[in-house]
Design a protein around this motif. Structure first.
Motif, PDB file in Angstrom:
ATOM      1  N   ALA A 112       8.753   5.483  12.680  1.00 38.32           N
ATOM      2  CA  ALA A 112       9.737   6.325  12.003  1.00 38.32           C
ATOM      3  C   ALA A 112      10.736   6.910  13.006  1.00 38.32           C
ATOM      4  CB  ALA A 112       9.024   7.444  11.237  1.00 38.32           C
ATOM      5  N   SER A 113      10.302   7.126  14.239  1.00 38.36           N
ATOM      6  CA  SER A 113      11.196   7.717  15.242  1.00 38.36           C
ATOM      7  C   SER A 113      12.016   6.657  15.966  1.00 38.36           C
ATOM      8  CB  SER A 113      10.376   8.513  16.264  1.00 38.36           C
ATOM      9  OG  SER A 113       9.560   7.623  17.006  1.00 38.36           O
ATOM     10  N   GLY A 114      11.784   5.384  15.650  1.00 41.61           N
ATOM     11  CA  GLY A 114      12.588   4.314  16.244  1.00 41.61           C
ATOM     12  C   GLY A 114      11.934   3.615  17.420  1.00 41.61           C
ATOM     13  N   ALA A 115      10.775   4.100  17.868  1.00 39.93           N
ATOM     14  CA  ALA A 115      10.087   3.444  18.986  1.00 39.93           C
ATOM     15  C   ALA A 115       9.475   2.127  18.539  1.00 39.93           C
ATOM     16  CB  ALA A 115       8.983   4.369  19.511  1.00 39.93           C
ATOM     17  N   ALA A 116       9.325   1.202  19.472  1.00 33.27           N
ATOM     18  CA  ALA A 116       8.662  -0.070  19.141  1.00 33.27           C
ATOM     19  C   ALA A 116       7.230   0.231  18.699  1.00 33.27           C
ATOM     20  CB  ALA A 116       8.666  -0.986  20.360  1.00 33.27           C
ATOM     21  N   LEU A 117       6.835  -0.375  17.596  1.00 35.75           N
ATOM     22  CA  LEU A 117       5.518  -0.094  17.030  1.00 35.75           C
ATOM     23  C   LEU A 117       4.519  -1.138  17.520  1.00 35.75           C
ATOM     24  CD1 LEU A 117       4.423   1.914  14.699  1.00 35.75           C
ATOM     25  CD2 LEU A 117       4.303  -0.186  13.357  1.00 35.75           C
ATOM     26  N   GLU A 118       3.391  -0.672  18.037  1.00 36.05           N
ATOM     27  CA  GLU A 118       2.340  -1.610  18.436  1.00 36.05           C
ATOM     28  C   GLU A 118       1.501  -2.006  17.228  1.00 36.05           C
ATOM     29  OE1 GLU A 118       2.135   0.676  22.669  1.00 36.05           O
ATOM     30  OE2 GLU A 118       0.399   0.764  21.345  1.00 36.05           O
ATOM     31  N   ALA A 119       1.160  -1.036  16.423  1.00 37.72           N
ATOM     32  CA  ALA A 119       0.339  -1.311  15.237  1.00 37.72           C
ATOM     33  C   ALA A 119       0.393  -0.110  14.306  1.00 37.72           C
ATOM     34  CB  ALA A 119      -1.110  -1.576  15.631  1.00 37.72           C
ATOM     35  N   LEU A 120       0.064  -0.374  13.072  1.00 34.83           N
ATOM     36  CA  LEU A 120      -0.097   0.672  12.077  1.00 34.83           C
ATOM     37  C   LEU A 120      -1.589   0.711  11.753  1.00 34.83           C
ATOM     38  CD1 LEU A 120       1.901   2.476  10.484  1.00 34.83           C
ATOM     39  CD2 LEU A 120       1.763   0.811   8.649  1.00 34.83           C
ATOM     40  N   GLU A 121      -2.170   1.917  11.805  1.00 35.95           N
ATOM     41  CA  GLU A 121      -3.592   2.050  11.483  1.00 35.95           C
ATOM     42  C   GLU A 121      -3.681   2.633  10.082  1.00 35.95           C
ATOM     43  OE1 GLU A 121      -5.551   4.624  14.235  1.00 35.95           O
ATOM     44  OE2 GLU A 121      -7.252   4.936  12.887  1.00 35.95           O
ATOM     45  N   LEU A 122      -4.460   2.001   9.225  1.00 37.62           N
ATOM     46  CA  LEU A 122      -4.589   2.458   7.846  1.00 37.62           C
ATOM     47  C   LEU A 122      -5.998   2.960   7.589  1.00 37.62           C
ATOM     48  CD1 LEU A 122      -2.352  -0.048   6.012  1.00 37.62           C
ATOM     49  CD2 LEU A 122      -2.569   2.334   5.307  1.00 37.62           C
ATOM     50  N   GLU A 123      -6.108   4.286   7.463  1.00 38.31           N
ATOM     51  CA  GLU A 123      -7.391   4.889   7.099  1.00 38.31           C
ATOM     52  C   GLU A 123      -7.429   5.029   5.579  1.00 38.31           C
ATOM     53  OE1 GLU A 123      -8.497   8.277   9.427  1.00 38.31           O
ATOM     54  OE2 GLU A 123      -9.728   9.140   7.833  1.00 38.31           O
ATOM     55  N   HIS A 124      -8.615   4.967   4.995  1.00 33.58           N
ATOM     56  CA  HIS A 124      -8.708   5.224   3.554  1.00 33.58           C
ATOM     57  C   HIS A 124     -10.033   5.900   3.254  1.00 33.58           C
ATOM     58  CE1 HIS A 124     -11.335   1.840   1.881  1.00 33.58           C
ATOM     59  NE2 HIS A 124     -11.397   1.702   3.171  1.00 33.58           N
ATOM     60  N   TYR A 125     -10.268   6.171   2.005  1.00 32.52           N
ATOM     61  CA  TYR A 125     -11.461   6.898   1.556  1.00 32.52           C
ATOM     62  C   TYR A 125     -12.269   5.928   0.711  1.00 32.52           C
ATOM     63  CZ  TYR A 125     -13.980  10.819  -0.814  1.00 32.52           C
ATOM     64  OH  TYR A 125     -14.910  11.695  -1.318  1.00 32.52           O
ATOM     65  N   ALA A 134       6.049  -9.810 -12.085  1.00 31.84           N
ATOM     66  CA  ALA A 134       6.795  -9.121 -11.025  1.00 31.84           C
ATOM     67  C   ALA A 134       5.851  -8.872  -9.862  1.00 31.84           C
ATOM     68  CB  ALA A 134       7.359  -7.796 -11.537  1.00 31.84           C
ATOM     69  N   HIS A 135       6.349  -9.155  -8.655  1.00 31.25           N
ATOM     70  CA  HIS A 135       5.551  -8.974  -7.439  1.00 31.25           C
ATOM     71  C   HIS A 135       6.298  -8.080  -6.458  1.00 31.25           C
ATOM     72  CE1 HIS A 135       4.729 -13.595  -8.084  1.00 31.25           C
ATOM     73  NE2 HIS A 135       4.142 -12.886  -9.033  1.00 31.25           N
ATOM     74  N   PHE A 136       5.539  -7.388  -5.644  1.00 32.89           N
ATOM     75  CA  PHE A 136       6.132  -6.700  -4.489  1.00 32.89           C
ATOM     76  C   PHE A 136       5.226  -6.908  -3.286  1.00 32.89           C
ATOM     77  CE2 PHE A 136       6.613  -3.312  -1.476  1.00 32.89           C
ATOM     78  CZ  PHE A 136       7.989  -3.275  -1.303  1.00 32.89           C
ATOM     79  N   ILE A 137       5.844  -7.228  -2.155  1.00 25.02           N
ATOM     80  CA  ILE A 137       5.114  -7.355  -0.886  1.00 25.02           C
ATOM     81  C   ILE A 137       5.714  -6.368   0.108  1.00 25.02           C
ATOM     82  CG2 ILE A 137       4.546  -8.870   1.057  1.00 25.02           C
ATOM     83  CD1 ILE A 137       4.910 -11.254  -0.887  1.00 25.02           C
ATOM     84  N   GLY A 138       4.873  -5.538   0.703  1.00 26.13           N
ATOM     85  CA  GLY A 138       5.321  -4.639   1.766  1.00 26.13           C
ATOM     86  C   GLY A 138       4.716  -5.073   3.083  1.00 26.13           C
ATOM     87  N   ARG A 139       5.543  -5.094   4.133  1.00 27.32           N
ATOM     88  CA  ARG A 139       5.066  -5.492   5.455  1.00 27.32           C
ATOM     89  C   ARG A 139       5.374  -4.417   6.488  1.00 27.32           C
ATOM     90  NH1 ARG A 139       6.798 -10.462   3.581  1.00 27.32           N
ATOM     91  NH2 ARG A 139       5.145 -12.031   3.442  1.00 27.32           N
ATOM     92  N   VAL A 140       4.616  -4.449   7.582  1.00 28.90           N
ATOM     93  CA  VAL A 140       4.787  -3.454   8.641  1.00 28.90           C
ATOM     94  C   VAL A 140       6.083  -3.716   9.400  1.00 28.90           C
ATOM     95  CG1 VAL A 140       3.795  -2.524  10.764  1.00 28.90           C
ATOM     96  CG2 VAL A 140       2.304  -3.172   8.872  1.00 28.90           C
ATOM     97  N   ARG A 141       6.862  -2.652   9.589  1.00 27.09           N
ATOM     98  CA  ARG A 141       8.086  -2.741  10.380  1.00 27.09           C
ATOM     99  C   ARG A 141       7.761  -2.805  11.868  1.00 27.09           C
ATOM    100  NH1 ARG A 141       8.936   0.336   6.213  1.00 27.09           N
ATOM    101  NH2 ARG A 141      10.861   0.183   5.022  1.00 27.09           N
ATOM    102  N   GLY A 142       8.702  -3.274  12.646  1.00 29.91           N
ATOM    103  CA  GLY A 142       8.516  -3.349  14.089  1.00 29.91           C
ATOM    104  C   GLY A 142       8.821  -2.048  14.806  1.00 29.91           C
ATOM    105  N   ARG A 143       9.287  -1.038  14.043  1.00 29.14           N
ATOM    106  CA  ARG A 143       9.656   0.243  14.650  1.00 29.14           C
ATOM    107  C   ARG A 143       8.937   1.373  13.930  1.00 29.14           C
ATOM    108  NH1 ARG A 143      12.503  -0.042  19.365  1.00 29.14           N
ATOM    109  NH2 ARG A 143      12.940  -2.262  19.461  1.00 29.14           N
TER     110      ARG A 143
END
Lengths: 155, 79, 155, 79
Positions: free
Chosen positions: C54-67, C43-52
């Motif tokens: 959460a508030s519905g605005a066009a998304l330029e990028a998603l920044e992912l910080e981690h530890y 079983a596989h799952f792939i998640g991709r960045v949406r174009g919008r």
């Protein structure tokens, strides 16, 4: 997609071995053709032939009989109902027919959706529907003897 | 004519996979259950056998029309 | 597999875009290396960045910080517990970090098992664990403004 | 020394991401909750903030040892 509100089903019945990742690559290309945005969530399932029969004997091959015509019609009905219920974006089913060897893929189910829940649930339901409501019959061949499989392996 | 199909274990038990039956104009419309008896497959259709008419699941007592394709399906094992 | 009773986790954190099907092909090759039989269920799952956003605005990028460090340790703990609970054969997690563009893959989860139930349930649990218990933080960038995402999208 | 790390929104609110604090030999062992106050981050750790000690989740009142790495984590959004 041009038909965002009519989720598309791609269905392939393969009389010869198929490569699930090649099928997935083709499907993903179709989904983003014409610059469409890739779906946010994709769930896949791949089923392969075990090396042992239900009784534990070494398996030579699994024979997959089906009902040409009804197979395609029935999978289309099942997929359409599940897609509408979960609001899916797209579905793909690849299924082997004929003589399948241990390790070879029997089935690929892939579902695209806007969120992970519908993608995962839709994929699970479609797989169960294939197992219980699409006209396929498996015969296990061991030591040159074929035995029809009655029902499915445990979930 | 009505076309009858058997699959997998059912086909092998019966020794045939496809048959066409003539329907007489004056006889009452037949049903899958009636065909099962008429073809000598048994008195009643076993509970684990499912029926398809024109490639969709159907009831045992569905009235049949000339040209229909009736299939008896042993337990399914797909996927 | 040589270590059939110690299910292996392959974990990759990607600072640049990755191709999920390439990752899956690599993983499948590892699973059948040395002539091992391919797992009956994947079983596989792939998640991709949406174009919008959460508030519905066009998304330029998603920044992912981690530890760094805890991310790897924590995913290993989560995957090991889920693998033991479901009796899984193998797991793979690919996760983006850094700046991710709409349409790009953020996450791939792949699980191999002897049966479809454990594969599907194990994959779902691992994905939920990543979403809730692995130290990642998303910031949505729209119109040059970044906003930290509090919590996850609806299941 | 104890090493403290803040991430994401917490880091930006505080204006720093990493600090090292000296521990005096005679003071009682500190806890993450005590560090939060000591660093001027607030009176009590908000319920949505989680704590990790040495890169594993830990309780707010876990006694700390010299060399420990303590991290305060805002709500997680992975996957």
């Amino acid at each position: 997609m041009a038909e965002a509100h009519r989720p598309g089903l791609v269905l392939r019945l393969h009389p010869e071995a198929f490569e699930p990742l090649v099928a997935l690559a083709e499907w993903q290309q179709q989904l983003t053709a014409g610059g469409s945005e890739a779906p946010p969530a994709e769930a896949h399932f791949i089923g392969r032939v075990r090396g042992r029969s239900a009784s534990g004997a070494a398996l030579e091959a699994l024979e997959l009989e089906h009902y040409p015509g009804m197979t395609e019609a029935q999978i289309t009905r099942l997929a359409t109902a599940i897609a509408e219920h979960h609001g899916l974006l797209a579905l793909r089913v690849d299924h082997r027919v004929g003589r399948v060897l241990p390790g070879e893929a029997i089935v690929l189910v892939a579902v695209a959706a806007d969120r992970r829940g519908p993608a995962q649930r839709g994929g699970q339901e479609l797989l169960e529907a294939l197992k219980h409501d699409a006209p396929f019959w498996k015969r296990e061949w061991s030591n040159g003897v074929g035995r029809w499989v009655e029902g499915n392996t445990a979930y | 004519m009505i076309h009858v199909r058997l699959f997998a274990g059912l086909r092998e038990q019966a020794g045939w996979g496809e048959r066409s039956l003539a329907i007489s104009a004056e006889s009452p419309p037949d049903t899958p259950a009636g065909l099962w008896r008429q073809l000598g497959l048994g008195e009643t259709v076993p509970p684990q056998v499912r029926v398809a008419v024109n490639q969709a699941f159907a009831a045992l007592d569905q009235p049949l029309q000339p040209g229909d394709e009736v299939a008896f399906l042993p337990p399914i094992s797909g996927g």
